[in-house]
Design an enzyme around this catalytic site. Structure first.
Site, PDB file in Angstrom:
ATOM      1  N   CYS B  50     -14.651-100.477 -18.031  1.00 43.38           N
ATOM      2  CA  CYS B  50     -16.203-100.524 -17.748  1.00 43.38           C
ATOM      3  C   CYS B  50     -17.170-101.536 -18.616  1.00 43.38           C
ATOM      4  O   CYS B  50     -16.658-102.478 -18.403  1.00 43.38           O
ATOM      5  CB  CYS B  50     -16.038 -99.235 -19.041  1.00 43.38           C
ATOM      6  SG  CYS B  50     -15.202 -99.755 -21.011  1.00 43.38           S
ATOM      7  N   CYS B  53     -14.973-103.123 -21.458  1.00 42.25           N
ATOM      8  CA  CYS B  53     -14.226-104.422 -21.191  1.00 42.25           C
ATOM      9  C   CYS B  53     -14.536-105.475 -20.173  1.00 42.25           C
ATOM     10  O   CYS B  53     -14.526-106.603 -21.045  1.00 42.25           O
ATOM     11  CB  CYS B  53     -13.771-104.045 -20.182  1.00 42.25           C
ATOM     12  SG  CYS B  53     -12.357-102.284 -20.742  1.00 42.25           S
ATOM     13  N   ASP B 450      16.677 -94.160  -2.738  1.00 43.93           N
ATOM     14  CA  ASP B 450      17.035 -95.540  -3.734  1.00 43.93           C
ATOM     15  C   ASP B 450      17.833 -94.650  -4.374  1.00 43.93           C
ATOM     16  O   ASP B 450      16.458 -93.955  -5.243  1.00 43.93           O
ATOM     17  CB  ASP B 450      16.505 -96.726  -3.171  1.00 43.93           C
ATOM     18  CG  ASP B 450      17.442 -97.365  -4.470  1.00 43.93           C
ATOM     19  OD1 ASP B 450      18.230 -97.836  -4.607  1.00 43.93           O
ATOM     20  OD2 ASP B 450      16.344 -98.031  -5.489  1.00 43.93           O
ATOM     21  N   ASP B 635      12.829 -99.429  -3.941  1.00 43.00           N
ATOM     22  CA  ASP B 635      12.626-100.262  -5.266  1.00 43.00           C
ATOM     23  C   ASP B 635      12.939-101.430  -5.288  1.00 43.00           C
ATOM     24  O   ASP B 635      12.451-102.469  -4.835  1.00 43.00           O
ATOM     25  CB  ASP B 635      12.094 -99.851  -6.061  1.00 43.00           C
ATOM     26  CG  ASP B 635      13.718 -99.886  -6.547  1.00 43.00           C
ATOM     27  OD1 ASP B 635      14.585 -99.704  -6.625  1.00 43.00           O
ATOM     28  OD2 ASP B 635      13.288-100.897  -8.500  1.00 43.00           O
ATOM     29  N   ASP B 639      16.882-102.776  -0.975  1.00 43.81           N
ATOM     30  CA  ASP B 639      16.402-101.517   0.084  1.00 43.81           C
ATOM     31  C   ASP B 639      15.430-102.698   1.346  1.00 43.81           C
ATOM     32  O   ASP B 639      14.947-101.660   1.837  1.00 43.81           O
ATOM     33  CB  ASP B 639      15.600-101.093  -0.597  1.00 43.81           C
ATOM     34  CG  ASP B 639      17.065-100.068  -1.968  1.00 43.81           C
ATOM     35  OD1 ASP B 639      17.709 -99.494  -1.782  1.00 43.81           O
ATOM     36  OD2 ASP B 639      15.810 -99.921  -2.953  1.00 43.81           O
TER      37      ASP B 639
END
Lengths: 51, 761
Positions: B50, B53, B450, B635, B639
């Site tokens: 926002c 920030c 996985d 991940d 893999d």
């Protein structure tokens, strides 16, 4: 018919102006951070303008 | 940090504890020079929300020495920092102090998205032309005659030229490309229809006729470009979000020179024989051998083993593993291009199978559609010549057939549905890389998961906490807070607030555990053999010698058992997949025992343990050979080849960088329900696409006879085309209502996602 002779160029000119305005805004990066632009209005800026 | 705590997007707060500040050398390496001593560093800050920030970050970074300017981009959640000088300003640390986690961003030579800019410009030009020509056409339809009509037609023809040249160029190029390679795509009939329509309209205008289709050809381009731009914007947003995730691979390493000098070198420049210092919390950049130091390594991302591995000098280490507890000196045994990581990339490139052969629905439809349309127009032309012998009339009607059948609705039918579906997924934290991924996901019939890091979090969880003396557990938790070992982190979660013991001199012994003294007694938390030096090992053999214990002066006072924590909703996700008639299989590089336990708790019947990366790849290829369409969810680095071999693949945001790039979908939230949700949305999108194609076909079966019989006028063409497009778009929007509403946690994000829907149009 006479009126058309200046109305049509007039229409196209105004439309073209809008189009070139949009293309300029696009080129100058005004569409790159739409969310940020919406929020930045809430940021209190110091008086000195940004470079 | 006022209005919106960064915690609101916890999903993005992925592996906070293993997150180490990038070193200043690394920042310098990732920055780009703007000339004149000015450098720019791009940081991805996922938690900016926002105006507050933006202000906090820009003000704080602007105050740092040598920082020229800092600019937050809220849409892409990035900060661009410009700085001068040799010293890198400590901006990552400054952001960390404010509570924002920042990731370095690979320097991009080409910052702006050229395709998007071209598409938007084309939309603008086509929109301008379509609007003005339509205005003139309405006057013609409402009765302008003679010289006035001719004038309007001439003006229309003039306006249409830039639109065709600029906006139409996108279609002409694509159509030419397809034809040159002997393929057919949707752009071929579009290009043919538009250019023939323009040519004939020009001919009509010259001969004072009234069959001018300038409005039809330009508004066709306009509609199609809108669909295409939205599609591009959606994919770009997903790609930006994925690119903004923290980079897990090492960018470089501190190299020890023979003369004692230390240099930070990028991964590509590390050669075999060089010695590198790897601090705790860093990833190992290239394959190597440990020269000095002991530590624990987290291999979960590299090999799928869930238990941290204890290493000592002399042992070999693979690129990509995370050093957990102690500093290591490593001698490189292979350059980056020969390391484990590069090998995975090679396997992955070789495996590019199912998806390369996949032909998109739109292309398959147009391969049927275009010849049919062109043939119909040609037959019409011949028929009218035979019937009347009037060349001009036959030509006009044949081209009217082409324009009426021009696949405006068909060209929108697929992309619009995919845009709506991708947005739906985006709101639920699932990024789709391209539209064909959704088409492929809709037809999968088996899902392969996985284990470590996908079904489980790859983080241990303390299982026997209730049976441990609470006082001892509190002591252990206080001790554990001093270590970044995953076991310690699991124990540290049980700390009692306020009840802290005052330890003197807490030291971590990498590879063994933590030691602390308190009022004369020595506490140790770590491996059984080291911590319980007075205890007779052998009892409680259940957890083996490697079990973790807490000891006081050498006597065991508590022992801890761990298991790999399951990902949130893993069980529910597997059940939902089974309900959707997608059986689940598990492939893992971990031990059979660990796999069996997870498989049992999740109700998975088929699993294969102890697989090498090539083994996973083979399994996927075997399944594909017997006719299955495989969904791979994984991940790890190991893999990655399987991810790219599968028909379609999904990776969590915590996946290794290569895996994230190889996968078609990336989900940012922790819950595994993302997988069935993506499947659900894709299947519904698939059925909507089929409906849309049916609608477009139905429209043609009504409109084409009218055109063939010579009753099509420019007015009818304009109305019919717009109506069918609107119908198709309306049908696509039904997807919004279809899908289950997002869980409550997404509400915080919705505001931001919705803003993104308001694209640059």
């Amino acid at each position: 018919m006479r009126t058309l002779a200046y109305l049509i160029p007039g229409t196209l000119l105004l439309g073209g102006l809008g189009l070139s305005g949009f293309l300029w805004a696009l080129k100058s990066g005004q569409y790159e951070d739409l969310d940020g632009a919406a929020e930045r209005i809430l940021v209190d800026q110091e008086d000195k303008p940004e470079r | 940090m006022s209005c919106c705590a960064p915690g609101a997007e916890t999903a993005l707060d992925l592996n906070g504890a293993t997150w180490v500040l990038p070193s200043s050398q690394e920042i310098r390496l990732a920055s780009r020079s703007l000339g004149d001593d000015l450098r720019q560093t791009d940081l991805s800050v996922p938690t900016v929300h926002c105006a507050a920030c933006i202000q906090t970050i820009e003000a704080a970074l602007g105050k740092l020495d040598h920082v020229e300017s800092a600019r937050v981009n809220l849409s892409t959640k990035r900060v661009a920092v410009r700085w001068r000088g040799d010293e890198v300003p400590p901006f990552v640390a400054a952001l960390g102090r404010l509570g924002y986690e920042a990731h370095l961003f690979a320097p991009e030579i080409d910052d702006k998205d050229k395709t998007l800019a071209e598409l938007i410009r084309a939309v603008a030009v086509a929109g301008f032309a379509a609007g003005n020509i339509m205005l003139l056409s309405v006057s013609v339809w409402s009765g302008a005659e003679g010289a006035t009509r001719d004038l309007f037609h001439w003006v229309s023809a003039l306006i249409a030229i830039p639109a065709l040249a600029f906006a139409g160029g996108i279609f002409f190029r694509s159509a030419w490309n397809a034809l040159r390679h002997g393929r057919m795509n949707m752009d071929v009939p579009i290009a043919v229809g538009v250019s023939l329509a323009y040519a004939m309209s020009l001919y009509e205008t010259i001969n004072h006729g009234d069959h001018a289709y300038f409005d039809a050809s330009v508004s066709l381009l306009f509609f199609l470009l809108i669909g295409r731009t939205l599609d591009h914007v959606m994919r770009e947003r997903a790609r930006t979000a994925v690119k903004g995730l923290s980079q897990l691979a090492a960018r470089g390493a501190m190299v020890l020179r023979g003369d004692g000098a230390r240099d930070y070198l990028p991964v590509g420049e590390i050669e075999p024989g060089m010695r590198m210092l790897i601090a705790a919390g860093e990833r190992i950049p290239v394959d190597g051998k440990i020269i000095q130091g002991t530590s624990d390594l987290d291999c979960s991302l590299a090999s799928g083993e869930s238990t941290p591995k204890n290493v000592a000098p002399g042992e070999a280490v693979q690129a990509g593993v995370l050093n957990l507890t102690g500093p290591l000196t490593i001698e490189a045994t292979a350059a980056a291009k020969d390391s484990f990581l590069a090998e995975m990339v090679r396997l992955m490139e070789a495996a590019e199978g199912g998806r390369a052969q996949y032909r998109r629905i739109a292309d398959r439809v147009s391969a049927l559609y275009a010849p049919m349309v062109h043939l119909t127009a040609f037959v019409t032309f011949l028929g009218w010549i035979v019937a009347t012998g009037d060349w001009h009339r036959a030509m006009t009607i044949a081209i009217a057939v082409l324009i009426i059948t021009c696949p405006c609705a068909l060209g929108l039918a697929v992309p619009i549905v995919q845009v709506v579906a991708a947005r739906r997924l985006f709101e639920n934290g699932i990024m789709v890389k391209d539209g064909s991924a959704m088409e492929r996901l809709a037809i999968v019939d088996i899902a392969v998961f996985d284990k470590t890091g996908t079904l489980t979090l790859g983080q241990p969880r303390l299982v026997n906490a209730p049976s441990i003396d609470p006082a001892m557990l509190a002591v252990a938790a206080d001790l554990a807070a001093h270590s970044r070992h995953p076991f310690s982190k699991a124990i540290a979660g049980f700390a009692i607030p306020g009840g802290q013991l005052k330890f003197d001199a807490v030291t971590e012994h990498p590879g063994f555990g933590i030691e602390a003294t308190d009022a004369g007694s020595t506490w140790r938390l770590g491996r059984r053999g080291w911590a319980g030096w007075k205890a007779r090992t052998g009892g409680e053999a259940k957890h083996g010698y490697g079990g973790t214990v807490l000891t006081k002066n050498g006597m065991i006072v508590a022992s801890f058992a761990f298991e790999d924590a399951l990902r949130v909703d893993a069980r529910a996700a597997i059940d939902q997949l089974s309900d959707a008639r997608v059986p689940v299989e598990m492939l893992s590089g971990d031990t059979a025992a660990a796999c069996a336990e997870v498989a049992k708790s999740l109700g998975i019947d088929n699993f294969v343990p102890c697989l090498l990366p090539s083994g996973k790849l083979e399994r996927i290829e075997t399944l594909a050979k017997v006719g299955h369409r495989v969904l791979m969810v994984g991940d790890g680095l190991n893999d990655t080849p399987a991810l790219s071999a599968a028909h379609v693949s999904i990776a969590p945001a915590t996946a290794a960088d290569v895996g994230r790039n190889a996968a078609d979908f990336v989900f940012l939230r922790e819950s595994l329900l993302a997988v069935p949700l993506a499947l659900d949305v894709s299947r519904k999108a698939g059925s909507l696409i089929r409906q849309n194609i049916a609608v477009a076909t139905l429209y043609n079966t009504i409109a084409v006879p009218i055109a063939i019989l010579g009753h099509a006028t420019p007015l009818i063409a304009a109305i019919a085309m717009s109506a069918s497009s609107l119908l198709v778009i309306g049908n696509a929007l039904r997807l919004e209502g279809f899908v289950r509403h997002a869980p409550a946690e997404t509400v915080a994000n919705d505001r931001h996602s919705n803003n993104g829907g308001r694209v640059q149009l």
